[in-house]
Design an enzyme around this catalytic site. Structure first.
Site, PDB file in Angstrom:
ATOM      1  N   LYS A 127       0.833  -1.211   0.000  1.00 19.67           N
ATOM      2  CA  LYS A 127       0.000   0.000   0.000  1.00 19.67           C
ATOM      3  C   LYS A 127       0.861   1.251   0.000  1.00 19.67           C
ATOM      4  CE  LYS A 127      -3.804  -2.352   2.334  1.00 19.67           C
ATOM      5  NZ  LYS A 127      -4.459  -2.653   3.621  1.00 19.67           N
ATOM      6  N   GLN A 171      -4.978  -1.784   9.926  1.00 20.93           N
ATOM      7  CA  GLN A 171      -4.726  -3.057   9.258  1.00 20.93           C
ATOM      8  C   GLN A 171      -5.312  -4.210  10.079  1.00 20.93           C
ATOM      9  OE1 GLN A 171      -3.282  -3.383   6.171  1.00 20.93           O
ATOM     10  NE2 GLN A 171      -3.881  -5.529   6.319  1.00 20.93           N
ATOM     11  N   ASP A 194     -11.420   2.585   4.224  1.00 22.36           N
ATOM     12  CA  ASP A 194     -11.684   1.155   4.106  1.00 22.36           C
ATOM     13  C   ASP A 194     -13.182   0.869   4.006  1.00 22.36           C
ATOM     14  OD1 ASP A 194      -9.604  -0.585   3.762  1.00 22.36           O
ATOM     15  OD2 ASP A 194      -9.152  -0.823   5.881  1.00 22.36           O
TER      16      ASP A 194
END
Length: 367
Positions: A127, A171, A194
């Site tokens: 990422k 994460q 997200d």
């Protein structure tokens, strides 16, 4: 040789809607665009898809047709997610440069990582590399495996208060002593790139509502279907797996695109009988080779989200990645399929970059 497809930009979506309904064009006002006027992401705003359910009465003599059968072996077209993602990332980079030149600002993405899971470290590294490639500022908060909830929330609050950070992601998965739900509750929906905050998920589920962000993997799955010319409206779709990260939002998103959706999970009896009726199969169960060729309807489109490490002494790392689908069998039945790796994974990162850019545009009222 199996053909691979990454179809060029399409002027319209193959989504049939009744005449007079609200438009489903990708030219909606809030679609991201770069300097050549072409949209970065062709998925339309969800509210533009909200049309009335006008039920037509079935003829008295109607009946169910028999399942399609075919004795002719076919070879599926491979949907090249890496190619599509590279095109999207190129356009995001162009838009970030235009923002920097126009207002002197760039999007910012912050990632919070707890512990040192190898897979999480790899995902985060990918990422960060993708952010650097397109000009998005990125930063990482690395916390120890045994960090407290207050330490995690402190890192989250710090990024929340930073005006140069437009997207924050934690994460997952987190260590068992940390409650993922409570952490996501604290994250501001405006920076939830997200798309997992309850407000964003709720707006995804409700017709007439538009989430600020759609979860990246489901959004990438739909984007691949649209770019490959796959018609979704009116089709039968089966989603295998019901996780909050992939299965649930994917089923909601397919419904918003007017598919008739079935969900298969670990408690489903005879899952192969449900799956073999589907025109579109999206699998995210995390079980290697779960879906065999006889699970699939001839001509089905298969999106394999599974990324499962399988021991392989001949591989450089001692393992190889395989999907949920038995690929060698599926390519002889499906009309199109995503590979593992090189399918959904690159699209997930591309959608994360797109959401981060979208967030920055919203903050700076940049068009």
């Amino acid at each position: 040789m199996i053909p691979r497809v990454a179809l060029p930009w399409r002027n319209g979506l193959r989504l049939r809607v009744p005449s007079g309904s609200r438009g489903c064009s990708s030219s909606s006002h809030n679609t991201l665009r770069n300097d050549d006027g072409r949209p970065i992401v062709i998925s339309p705003p969800l509210v533009s898809l909200d049309i009335p359910d006008d039920w037509a009465p079935s003829p008295a003599h109607s009946c169910f047709s028999s399942p399609i059968s075919s004795s002719n072996e076919q070879t599926a077209t491979v949907i090249d997610g890496k190619f599509i993602a590279d095109e999207i990332r190129t356009r995001i980079g162009s838009e970030v440069r235009r923002m920097k030149e126009g207002i002197g600002m760039v999007p910012g993405l912050a990632v919070i990582v707890v512990g040192h899971r190898r897979d999480s470290q790899t995902y985060v590294r990918n990422k960060m590399m993708a952010c650097a490639e397109v000009g998005i500022k990125s930063m990482v908060a690395q916390l120890p495996e045994d960090c407290t909830k207050d330490q995690l929330l402190g890192a989250l609050s710090s990024f929340d208060a930073d005006p140069s950070v437009h997207g924050i992601l934690v994460q997952l998965p987190l260590p068992q002593h940390l409650d993922e739900g409570k952490v996501l509750d604290v994250l501001r929906p405006e920076k939830d790139v997200d798309g997992f905050h309850p407000l964003n998920m709720g707006n995804l589920a409700m017709r007439g509502r538009e989430p600020l962000f759609i979860p990246c993997t489901p959004k990438g799955c739909i984007e691949m279907l649209l770019r490959s010319g796959v018609e979704i409206a009116g089709k039968k779709a089966t989603v295998i797996g019901r996780s909050n990260i992939v299965g649930l939002p994917t089923s909601l998103l397919l419904q918003r695109h007017h598919a008739t959706v079935s969900i298969v999970h670990a408690f489903t009896k005879n899952p192969e009988l449900i799956t073999c009726e589907a025109d579109i199969v999206v699998t995210a169960a995390g079980v290697p080779n779960l879906v065999r060729g006889n699970w699939l309807k001839p001509g089905a489109v298969v999106i394999d989200v599974g990324t499962n490490p399988v021991e392989d002494p001949s591989s450089e790392h001692g393992y190889r990645l395989t999907g949920d689908v038995c690929y060698e069998e599926a390519v002889r039945v499906a009309s199109a399929i995503t590979p593992v790796p090189g399918g959904v994974g690159p699209m997930t990162i591309a959608m994360l970059l797109s959401n981060t850019l979208d967030s920055a545009k919203r903050v700076y009222a940049f068009t």
